[in-house]
Write a protein that holds these residues in place. Sequence first.
Motif, PDB file in Angstrom:
ATOM      1  N   VAL A   1      32.446   9.228  39.093  1.00  0.00           N
ATOM      2  CA  VAL A   1      32.202  10.650  39.380  1.00  0.00           C
ATOM      3  C   VAL A   1      31.667  11.292  38.098  1.00  0.00           C
ATOM      4  CG1 VAL A   1      33.178  12.792  40.275  1.00  0.00           C
ATOM      5  CG2 VAL A   1      34.169  10.605  40.968  1.00  0.00           C
ATOM      6  N   ILE A   2      30.489  11.901  38.205  1.00  0.00           N
ATOM      7  CA  ILE A   2      29.802  12.414  37.012  1.00  0.00           C
ATOM      8  C   ILE A   2      29.467  13.887  37.203  1.00  0.00           C
ATOM      9  CG2 ILE A   2      27.719  12.173  35.571  1.00  0.00           C
ATOM     10  CD1 ILE A   2      27.532   9.258  36.569  1.00  0.00           C
ATOM     11  N   GLY A   3      29.597  14.652  36.117  1.00  0.00           N
ATOM     12  CA  GLY A   3      29.075  16.024  36.093  1.00  0.00           C
ATOM     13  C   GLY A   3      28.184  16.142  34.868  1.00  0.00           C
ATOM     14  N   ALA A   4      26.950  16.598  35.032  1.00  0.00           N
ATOM     15  CA  ALA A   4      26.044  16.689  33.880  1.00  0.00           C
ATOM     16  C   ALA A   4      25.071  17.842  34.076  1.00  0.00           C
ATOM     17  CB  ALA A   4      25.267  15.378  33.714  1.00  0.00           C
ATOM     18  N   GLU A   5      24.730  18.489  32.981  1.00  0.00           N
ATOM     19  CA  GLU A   5      23.779  19.612  33.067  1.00  0.00           C
ATOM     20  C   GLU A   5      22.847  19.661  31.864  1.00  0.00           C
ATOM     21  OE1 GLU A   5      23.610  21.334  35.758  1.00  0.00           O
ATOM     22  OE2 GLU A   5      25.649  21.499  36.573  1.00  0.00           O
ATOM     23  N   TYR A   6      21.582  19.837  32.171  1.00  0.00           N
ATOM     24  CA  TYR A   6      20.553  20.094  31.153  1.00  0.00           C
ATOM     25  C   TYR A   6      20.051  21.508  31.438  1.00  0.00           C
ATOM     26  CZ  TYR A   6      16.092  19.283  28.617  1.00  0.00           C
ATOM     27  OH  TYR A   6      15.014  19.347  27.772  1.00  0.00           O
ATOM     28  N   HIS A   7      20.801  22.487  30.914  1.00  0.00           N
ATOM     29  CA  HIS A   7      20.449  23.887  31.184  1.00  0.00           C
ATOM     30  C   HIS A   7      19.328  24.401  30.303  1.00  0.00           C
ATOM     31  CE1 HIS A   7      23.674  24.855  33.877  1.00  0.00           C
ATOM     32  NE2 HIS A   7      24.620  24.604  33.018  1.00  0.00           N
ATOM     33  N   SER A   8      19.356  23.963  29.029  1.00  0.00           N
ATOM     34  CA  SER A   8      18.643  24.711  27.994  1.00  0.00           C
ATOM     35  C   SER A   8      17.143  24.846  28.250  1.00  0.00           C
ATOM     36  CB  SER A   8      18.896  24.079  26.620  1.00  0.00           C
ATOM     37  OG  SER A   8      18.514  22.718  26.623  1.00  0.00           O
ATOM     38  N   ASN A   9      16.544  23.846  28.880  1.00  0.00           N
ATOM     39  CA  ASN A   9      15.089  23.932  29.088  1.00  0.00           C
ATOM     40  C   ASN A   9      14.721  24.944  30.170  1.00  0.00           C
ATOM     41  OD1 ASN A   9      12.591  23.007  28.148  1.00  0.00           O
ATOM     42  ND2 ASN A   9      12.306  21.733  29.958  1.00  0.00           N
ATOM     43  N   GLY A  10      15.698  25.370  30.970  1.00  0.00           N
ATOM     44  CA  GLY A  10      15.400  26.282  32.082  1.00  0.00           C
ATOM     45  C   GLY A  10      15.895  27.697  31.849  1.00  0.00           C
ATOM     46  N   LEU A  11      16.237  28.014  30.611  1.00  0.00           N
ATOM     47  CA  LEU A  11      16.778  29.353  30.337  1.00  0.00           C
ATOM     48  C   LEU A  11      15.711  30.269  29.743  1.00  0.00           C
ATOM     49  CD1 LEU A  11      20.140  28.203  28.695  1.00  0.00           C
ATOM     50  CD2 LEU A  11      19.850  29.189  30.995  1.00  0.00           C
TER      51      LEU A  11
END
Length: 334
Positions: A139-149
């Motif tokens: 079970v994985i949770g991951a986020e690459y937010h920074s490029n979409g801010l």
Amino acid sequence: MYNSKIIGLGKYLPENVVTNADLSKMMDTSDEWIQERTGIQERRWIPEGSEDTSAVMGAKAAKIAIERAGLTKDDIDFIVFATLSPDYYFPGCGVQIQDLLDMPTVGALDVRNQCSGFVYALSVADQFIKTGMYKNILVIGAEYHSNGLDKTTRGRGVTVIFGDGAGACVLSREEDTTKGILSTHLHSEGKYADKLIVASPSIAHWVPEILESTEEDISYFPYMDGTFVFKNAVVRFSEVIIEGLMKNNLTKKDIDLLIPHQANLRIAQFIQKKFGLSDDKVFNNIMKYGNTTAASVVIALTEAWEQGKIKEGDHIVLAAFGSGFTWASAVIKW
Ligand code: ACO
């Protein structure tokens, strides 16, 4: 009938630290404002040129979780991946994990429940194990937010709170049904979907339309009605924690460690006060990582475990609230 229990945890945070002072060079904000309203001091953002993505970070965290579980990739029967920032519009990140870890052709499922994503994903995996269908689930949770801010002053109400990162756990069959995940509780209220949203690109408002827009169209940046979200969060967090405790005939005194989704330190402190919990019974790391959405609960759980704050027999409560609105809790006997 079986229970499921977490037998391995891992996390991965990009090395690149972005402080509040760094943000104040990009937009009109200040360390004082950010710390006072959110408790955040710094967050990790994937630097330009890095190969990290949500799937890649998820794979790195997953490798650690599998190793700590004492298993190999070939022992994993199924993958559940929670993210709001997938590498592709489709397919989801779950199938990328199958490839990145060179796993057998096991099933892979993506969960799109934003800040509640990890708790939802854990609940899905728990059901597959309880029914006996699978034995070991990643079970994985991951986020690459920074490029979409939006890194201008226009986006400051949202951008300062989000960070990048990933966490993972291996959930495994437990024969003793008094141990492991005791219960999970899932909720949603879709009428508030537009209170915290990235509205496009959507099929109804596709890329050419955005590019051709004569007016300034920023619907591809996250929009949040922060105050409204905050007010709902404190109520729903409390409700879903109480629901979990009641289901298991527990009281707030039985909580050994509460791991709230790291949305805002002020929300966590409100909940702590409401439940009368001492500082050692609530785990927070938003100060260092910001809000990593679907990754936050599992990163915090991993860090709490790494710091020796979780002992066998402890009652651990996970709780989350976010976009959708969705909210969820899990009560675990470690
Ligand atoms: N720096 C300086 N000033 C700012 C900043 C900033 N980064 N951001 C906003 N401001 C200003 C605003 O412009 C506003 O100025 P004004 O009064 O002159 O108009 C003022 O500060 C207050 O703005 P608010 O938005 O009312 O600030 P608030 O106290 O609500 O704090 C925050 C904002 C921190 C985002 C808070 O609302 C919050 O944490 N909300 C909940 C977030 C959450 O739980 N999200 C769920 C999970 S996320 C997910 O699911 C994807």
